[in-house]
Motif scaffolding. Structure first.
Motif, PDB file in Angstrom:
ATOM      1  N   GLU A 134      -7.772  17.118 -13.879  1.00 53.14           N
ATOM      2  CA  GLU A 134      -7.126  15.969 -14.173  1.00 53.14           C
ATOM      3  C   GLU A 134      -7.813  15.762 -15.678  1.00 53.14           C
ATOM      4  O   GLU A 134      -9.180  15.615 -15.837  1.00 53.14           O
ATOM      5  CB  GLU A 134      -7.529  14.835 -13.330  1.00 53.14           C
ATOM      6  CG  GLU A 134      -6.934  13.281 -13.886  1.00 53.14           C
ATOM      7  CD  GLU A 134      -5.604  13.417 -14.177  1.00 53.14           C
ATOM      8  OE1 GLU A 134      -4.934  13.250 -15.147  1.00 53.14           O
ATOM      9  OE2 GLU A 134      -4.554  13.692 -13.109  1.00 53.14           O
ATOM     10  N   LEU A 151      -1.629   7.896 -12.381  1.00 55.42           N
ATOM     11  CA  LEU A 151      -2.745   8.242 -11.439  1.00 55.42           C
ATOM     12  C   LEU A 151      -2.386   8.233  -9.858  1.00 55.42           C
ATOM     13  O   LEU A 151      -2.010   8.951  -8.887  1.00 55.42           O
ATOM     14  CB  LEU A 151      -3.911   7.964 -11.512  1.00 55.42           C
ATOM     15  CG  LEU A 151      -4.665   8.545 -12.761  1.00 55.42           C
ATOM     16  CD1 LEU A 151      -6.179   7.985 -13.088  1.00 55.42           C
ATOM     17  CD2 LEU A 151      -4.575  10.014 -12.970  1.00 55.42           C
ATOM     18  N   TRP A 180      -4.172   9.713  -6.853  1.00 53.56           N
ATOM     19  CA  TRP A 180      -5.484   9.057  -7.008  1.00 53.56           C
ATOM     20  C   TRP A 180      -5.529   7.573  -6.395  1.00 53.56           C
ATOM     21  O   TRP A 180      -4.066   7.003  -6.405  1.00 53.56           O
ATOM     22  CB  TRP A 180      -5.576   8.900  -8.622  1.00 53.56           C
ATOM     23  CG  TRP A 180      -6.120  10.316  -9.106  1.00 53.56           C
ATOM     24  CD1 TRP A 180      -5.182  11.203  -9.175  1.00 53.56           C
ATOM     25  CD2 TRP A 180      -7.197  10.826  -9.293  1.00 53.56           C
ATOM     26  NE1 TRP A 180      -5.636  12.311  -9.955  1.00 53.56           N
ATOM     27  CE2 TRP A 180      -7.210  11.973 -10.059  1.00 53.56           C
ATOM     28  CE3 TRP A 180      -8.415  10.037  -9.690  1.00 53.56           C
ATOM     29  CZ2 TRP A 180      -8.133  12.939 -10.278  1.00 53.56           C
ATOM     30  CZ3 TRP A 180      -9.723  10.986  -9.955  1.00 53.56           C
ATOM     31  CH2 TRP A 180      -9.284  12.241 -10.242  1.00 53.56           C
ATOM     32  N   LEU A 217     -12.846   4.866  -7.699  1.00 51.06           N
ATOM     33  CA  LEU A 217     -12.037   5.566  -8.308  1.00 51.06           C
ATOM     34  C   LEU A 217     -12.003   6.939  -7.080  1.00 51.06           C
ATOM     35  O   LEU A 217     -12.788   7.544  -7.271  1.00 51.06           O
ATOM     36  CB  LEU A 217     -12.046   6.125  -9.548  1.00 51.06           C
ATOM     37  CG  LEU A 217     -11.343   7.045 -10.250  1.00 51.06           C
ATOM     38  CD1 LEU A 217      -9.934   6.531 -10.174  1.00 51.06           C
ATOM     39  CD2 LEU A 217     -11.711   7.713 -11.599  1.00 51.06           C
ATOM     40  N   THR A 234     -10.266  10.541  -5.692  1.00 52.62           N
ATOM     41  CA  THR A 234      -9.486  11.417  -6.035  1.00 52.62           C
ATOM     42  C   THR A 234      -8.557  11.639  -5.057  1.00 52.62           C
ATOM     43  O   THR A 234      -8.553  11.326  -4.019  1.00 52.62           O
ATOM     44  CB  THR A 234     -10.375  12.938  -6.210  1.00 52.62           C
ATOM     45  OG1 THR A 234     -10.550  13.174  -4.959  1.00 52.62           O
ATOM     46  CG2 THR A 234     -11.283  12.696  -7.087  1.00 52.62           C
ATOM     47  N   PRO A 235      -7.407  12.534  -5.422  1.00 53.70           N
ATOM     48  CA  PRO A 235      -6.360  13.088  -4.388  1.00 53.70           C
ATOM     49  C   PRO A 235      -7.186  13.741  -3.071  1.00 53.70           C
ATOM     50  O   PRO A 235      -8.211  14.110  -3.531  1.00 53.70           O
ATOM     51  CB  PRO A 235      -5.388  13.754  -5.071  1.00 53.70           C
ATOM     52  CG  PRO A 235      -5.326  13.455  -6.293  1.00 53.70           C
ATOM     53  CD  PRO A 235      -6.968  12.996  -6.669  1.00 53.70           C
ATOM     54  N   ARG A 280     -11.460  13.618   0.291  1.00 57.14           N
ATOM     55  CA  ARG A 280     -11.641  12.989  -1.288  1.00 57.14           C
ATOM     56  C   ARG A 280     -13.142  12.961  -1.698  1.00 57.14           C
ATOM     57  O   ARG A 280     -14.148  12.576  -1.005  1.00 57.14           O
ATOM     58  CB  ARG A 280     -11.165  11.514  -1.073  1.00 57.14           C
ATOM     59  CG  ARG A 280      -9.715  11.341  -0.840  1.00 57.14           C
ATOM     60  CD  ARG A 280      -9.301   9.856  -0.976  1.00 57.14           C
ATOM     61  NE  ARG A 280      -7.943   9.619  -0.379  1.00 57.14           N
ATOM     62  CZ  ARG A 280      -6.776   9.438  -1.104  1.00 57.14           C
ATOM     63  NH1 ARG A 280      -6.911   9.606  -2.417  1.00 57.14           N
ATOM     64  NH2 ARG A 280      -5.818   9.020  -0.399  1.00 57.14           N
TER      65      ARG A 280
END
Length: 344
Positions: A31, A39, A44, A94, A96-97, A163
């Motif tokens: 990314e 996102l 995300w 934040l 992540t996928p 994640r």
């Protein structure tokens, strides 16, 4: 017939080796944050647990504060002290996928803490579906500039879906907190056991039985280099510490002879630079290259190096080439090929 038997014997090993190399080429996640607004649609997640809530969350990087680590100037994700109300505490996540988490996997990213006398802190976590475990923390009250970070995962009982998470933390926005940025996040996995097993299967079939120790070592070395090789969209592979280069044949070659392959180069006598020949130069080179090569009337000298193998010593009698000379007035002189025994 012998060639068919050879290919049939080794095809399975070659396919297994190629498949294993392809399986470990692409990162699990990559990314660059060119568009932060997209996102959530790509897996995300933003979770702002700041108290009291502020006026900002995670947002597109502000190039006026500092530019991105790579790509367009605003191509990074940012957060600031306004994530919480004045005097409050920032806790802005934040996520992540979801990706496959394995021991030895690396999380790579670029991080910048602006500070400027106000303490900024970034924490990095991992979760396999339950609570998040902290992997690392970074803090500074001065501008760090962009820092490239790599964090390795270990201690997992088995591979699992999970994640990674970044958490911006400020304990009191009246005295701490400024601005942070994250860029170029990627998750890169080591070969999983099944992939390694597939590679080993390919080696076994390739090696067969009765191979010499030297050939076994050579094939193993090739397979080991394949572990770290990547191929571009044209199939050209690159390796650490090795630069692979391709040169397309100039269009003037096809213009001179549509059936002629290879590469032509013209050396300018004034600058010494190699360029593609113009049509006139290409025609002269093509005609000269078709001139019959001199006959070789003696066998080439064989070389047997002490470390094994066999070589052939070639001299000008085995070399075939053509030259075109350019006069000072810019005219092209007649092409020529060295006569037999002549040295250039």
């Amino acid at each position: 017939m012998d060639l068919i038997k050879y290919l049939a014997k080794h095809l399975a090993g070659l396919l297994a080796l190629v498949a294993s190399c392809s399986a470990m080429g692409a990162p699990l996640l990559s990314e660059g944050f060119d568009d932060v607004a997209t996102l959530p649609g790509r897996g995300w997640a933003f979770v702002d647990s700041s108290s009291p809530p502020g006026t900002t969350g995670w947002f597109q990087g502000n190039a006026a504060i500092f530019p991105a680590a790579s790509g367009p100037a605003n191509a990074y994700i940012a957060a600031n002290f306004n994530n919480a109300g004045f005097g409050g505490a920032v806790s802005n996540w934040l996520l992540t996928p979801e990706v496959m988490l394995t021991n030895g996997e690396s999380l790579d990213f670029s991080l910048r803490l602006l500070g400027e006398g106000l303490l900024d802190r970034m924490e990095v976590y991992v979760s396999t579906g339950g609570a998040f475990s902290m992997l690392a923390a970074f803090e500074s009250d001065s501008d760090t500039g962009w820092l490239d970070k790599t964090i390795l995962v270990n201690g997992l009982a088995a591979p699992a879906i999970g994640r990674y998470a970044f958490r911006y933390v400020v304990d009191d926005t009246s005295i701490n907190g400024n601005y942070v940025g994250i860029d170029t996040v990627s998750v890169n996995a080591l070969p999983v056991p099944d992939t390694v097993a597939l590679l080993c299967l390919g080696l076994v079939v390739l090696l067969g039985t009765g191979r010499s120790r030297r050939r076994w070592l050579a094939t193993t070395g090739l397979a080991a280099s394949a572990l770290v090789a990547n191929a571009d969209e044209h199939g050209v592979m690159s390796f650490p510490h090795v630069q692979v280069m391709r040169q397309q044949a100039p269009a003037t070659v096809a213009a001179a002879d549509p059936g002629q392959g290879g590469f032509m180069a013209y050396k300018d006598p004034q600058t010494g630079q190699l360029t593609g020949p113009n049509p006139a130069q290409a025609a002269l080179l093509t005609a000269a290259a078709r001139t019959p090569a001199p006959l070789v009337r003696q066998r080439p000298q064989l070389i047997r190096p002490p470390y094994g193998g066999i070589g052939v010593m070639l001299d000008e009698r085995q070399a075939r080439y053509a030259m075109v000379r350019k006069a000072d007035d810019g005219s092209i002189t007649e092409s020529c090929v060295p006569a037999e025994g002549e040295t250039k």
